[in-house]
Design an enzyme around this catalytic site. Structure first.
Site, short mmCIF file in Angstrom:
data_model
loop_
_atom_site.label_atom_id
_atom_site.label_comp_id
_atom_site.label_asym_id
_atom_site.label_seq_id
_atom_site.Cartn_x
_atom_site.Cartn_y
_atom_site.Cartn_z
N ASN A 35 38.04 22.32 31.27
CA ASN A 35 37.41 24.22 30.16
C ASN A 35 38.73 24.19 29.16
O ASN A 35 39.29 24.86 29.39
CB ASN A 35 38.66 24.26 31.85
N SER A 124 52.25 29.60 40.03
CA SER A 124 51.70 31.01 39.71
C SER A 124 52.08 32.64 40.31
O SER A 124 53.13 31.32 42.02
CB SER A 124 49.82 30.98 39.85
N TYR A 148 41.99 28.78 45.65
CA TYR A 148 43.12 29.24 44.44
C TYR A 148 44.34 29.23 44.33
O TYR A 148 45.60 27.99 43.76
CB TYR A 148 42.85 30.05 43.06
N LYS A 152 47.77 26.41 44.58
CA LYS A 152 49.35 26.40 43.60
C LYS A 152 50.05 26.05 45.57
O LYS A 152 51.13 25.54 44.15
CB LYS A 152 49.00 27.52 43.22
N PHE A 177 53.28 35.22 35.73
CA PHE A 177 52.65 36.16 35.99
C PHE A 177 51.19 36.16 35.73
O PHE A 177 50.96 35.39 35.34
CB PHE A 177 53.84 37.60 35.72
N LEU A 199 41.92 40.05 32.17
CA LEU A 199 41.95 41.10 31.55
C LEU A 199 42.09 41.66 30.47
O LEU A 199 40.73 41.97 29.88
CB LEU A 199 42.60 42.79 31.94
N1 UFG Z 1 41.24 44.42 35.53
C1 UFG Z 1 40.30 45.05 34.99
N2 UFG Z 1 38.77 44.84 34.52
C2 UFG Z 1 38.44 43.57 34.65
C3 UFG Z 1 39.45 42.51 34.80
C4 UFG Z 1 41.05 42.79 35.63
O1 UFG Z 1 40.07 46.38 35.51
O2 UFG Z 1 37.87 43.10 33.80
C5 UFG Z 1 42.11 44.46 36.05
C6 UFG Z 1 42.76 43.97 37.75
O3 UFG Z 1 41.88 44.23 39.00
C7 UFG Z 1 44.63 43.80 37.36
C8 UFG Z 1 44.74 43.83 35.75
O4 UFG Z 1 43.30 44.02 35.49
O5 UFG Z 1 44.87 45.85 37.65
C9 UFG Z 1 44.83 42.32 35.82
O6 UFG Z 1 43.22 41.57 36.14
P1 UFG Z 1 43.68 39.88 35.71
O7 UFG Z 1 42.30 39.41 36.38
O8 UFG Z 1 43.35 39.76 34.47
O9 UFG Z 1 44.95 38.85 36.15
P2 UFG Z 1 44.88 39.51 37.82
O10 UFG Z 1 46.77 39.80 37.79
O11 UFG Z 1 44.63 39.71 38.79
O12 UFG Z 1 44.80 37.72 38.19
C10 UFG Z 1 46.29 36.49 37.48
C11 UFG Z 1 45.51 35.22 37.60
C12 UFG Z 1 45.59 35.05 38.69
C13 UFG Z 1 47.09 34.55 39.23
C14 UFG Z 1 47.76 36.19 39.06
C15 UFG Z 1 48.96 35.70 40.05
O13 UFG Z 1 44.24 35.65 36.53
O14 UFG Z 1 44.93 33.03 38.44
O15 UFG Z 1 47.48 36.53 37.83
O16 UFG Z 1 49.78 36.85 40.00
F1 UFG Z 1 46.89 34.51 40.71
#
Ligand code: UFG
Length: 356
Positions: A35, A124, A148, A152, A177, A199
């Protein structure tokens, strides 16, 4: 110190290698490159000013892991090597258990066999699941919601059990975070394969014209503007904390679980606006249904990191967006952009930097 960095060619690992080398440590990378790209090694050479030793090793290969420690003395290990996509982990849980958990067991076995007793582990905030309260402290209940996250948490527990069994072995579990941004040089950054899950890389790809529109997952969360709130943290701040954690292990000789965040929540739409300001590009979006498994609001209480490591985040969301955009606009196809490689490398071909 001589430091083995497992997963050192990945997004966070590569930034940590730059920081560790800048502090005078001798860094040896082990990475499977499943990756990550070997091209990152050229970029690291440019940033560090010297080639970093690198071994192509999959931690599932116990013999190969053992081989890393034969003939080379390490003072500490920093362990980033893991699969990390939540959705993929639901499709392929056994691969996640095998890669993340079995790989970590092999690494811990080799460390113990060779008397290496300091570990900084890439954990994480996922270990908190859907927290009862924010900001999240390290003593919040641990509960995971997907395979996943389970890997962790199990990895943290395995490390904890080893520390309990061996008074000389100490580990710092760093609970990240939401890491975003890139090195300010624009030479290294996040290069997800396929459609980004997270995101910031998705926003970057919309801004650079590779994707049409961002889907914002939910506009009806109980948050400031109805979109999800997270604690985004600049990857360079995160990298710095790993070097600080190594200093802590040497100085204090004890273990700890430590949150790494800014302590500030940012909504999806706040991040989109910050990115538009930083890039001067429009980020078109649609508000769509919530994503399964998401939660409304998660941000850290980072005070323990300050108390134990003397660390706090220095970059704000504007700096995160500015550096993410510099990386993305300089490298629209991540490490596949050969032209930038040619400029940046100025040295040996990539494979020459791989010692095996
Ligand atoms: N989001 C969108 N559109 C997208 C992607 C994300 O609106 O295309 C939103 C999600 O709903 C969320 C925010 O953006 O509200 C952040 O989403 P991410 O996918 O970037 O991150 P997450 O908080 O869901 O997850 C991340 C890591 C995980 C980890 C987690 C720990 O990806 O691996 O934080 O809190 F487990």
């Amino acid at each position: 110190m001589h430091i083995l960095v497992c997963g050192g060619a990945g997004y966070i690992g590569s930034h940590a290698c730059v920081e560790l080398a800048a502090r005078g440590h001798q860094v040896v990378i082990a990475d499977s490159f499943v990756n990550s790209s070997p091209r990152v090694l050229q970029r690291l050479q440019t940033l560090v000013g010297a080639p970093l030793a690198c071994h192509r090793v999959d931690l599932r290969d116990r013999g190969a892991v053992e081989g890393l420690f034969t003939g080379q003395r390490f003072d500490a290990v920093v362990h980033f090597a893991a699969l990390k996509a939540v959705g993929e982990s639901c499709q392929r849980p056994l691969d996640y258990f095998d890669n993340n958990i079995a790989g970590t067991i092999h690494l811990l076995q080799a460390m113990q066999a060779h008397g290496v007793h300091r570990l900084v582990f890439s954990s994480s905030a996922t270990v908190y699941g859907d927290p009862d309260a924010v900001p999240v402290r390290e003593d919040a209940p641990l509960r995971v919601t997907n395979p996943y996250g389970r890997t962790k948490l199990v990895m943290e527990q395995l490390i904890g059990d080893l520390c309990a069994s061996d008074p000389g072995f100490h580990a710092v579990n760093l609970r990240y975070f939401n890491p975003v941004g890139a090195h300010p040089s624009g030479l290294i950054g996040e290069a997800p394969g396929g459609v980004p899950n997270n995101l910031m890389p998705y926003v970057c790809q919309v801004a650079v014209g590779q994707r049409d529109r961002l889907a914002v997952f939910g506009g009806d969360w109980p948050t400031v503007d109805g979109t999800g709130v997270r604690d985004y943290i600049h990857v360079v701040d995160l990298a710095r904390a790993h070097a600080d954690a190594l200093d802590f292990l040497v100085r204090e000789g004890r273990s700890a679980n430590i949150n790494l965040g800014t302590g500030r929540g940012t909504s999806v739409l706040e991040l989109v606006r910050a990115f538009e300001r930083a890039s001067g590009r429009m980020v078109a979006y649609d508000i769509v249904a919530r994503r399964a498994g998401d939660v409304a609001e998660v941000y850290a209480d980072p005070s323990l990191a300050h108390a134990l490591l003397g660390w706090h985040a220095e970059h704000d969301i504007d700096a995160m967006c500015r550096d993410a955009w510099r990386w993305q606009s300089n490298n629209p196809r991540g490490y596949e952009d050969g032209a930038v490689d040619a400029d940046a490398a100025g040295g040996a071909p990539v494979d020459a930097a791989l010692s095996r």
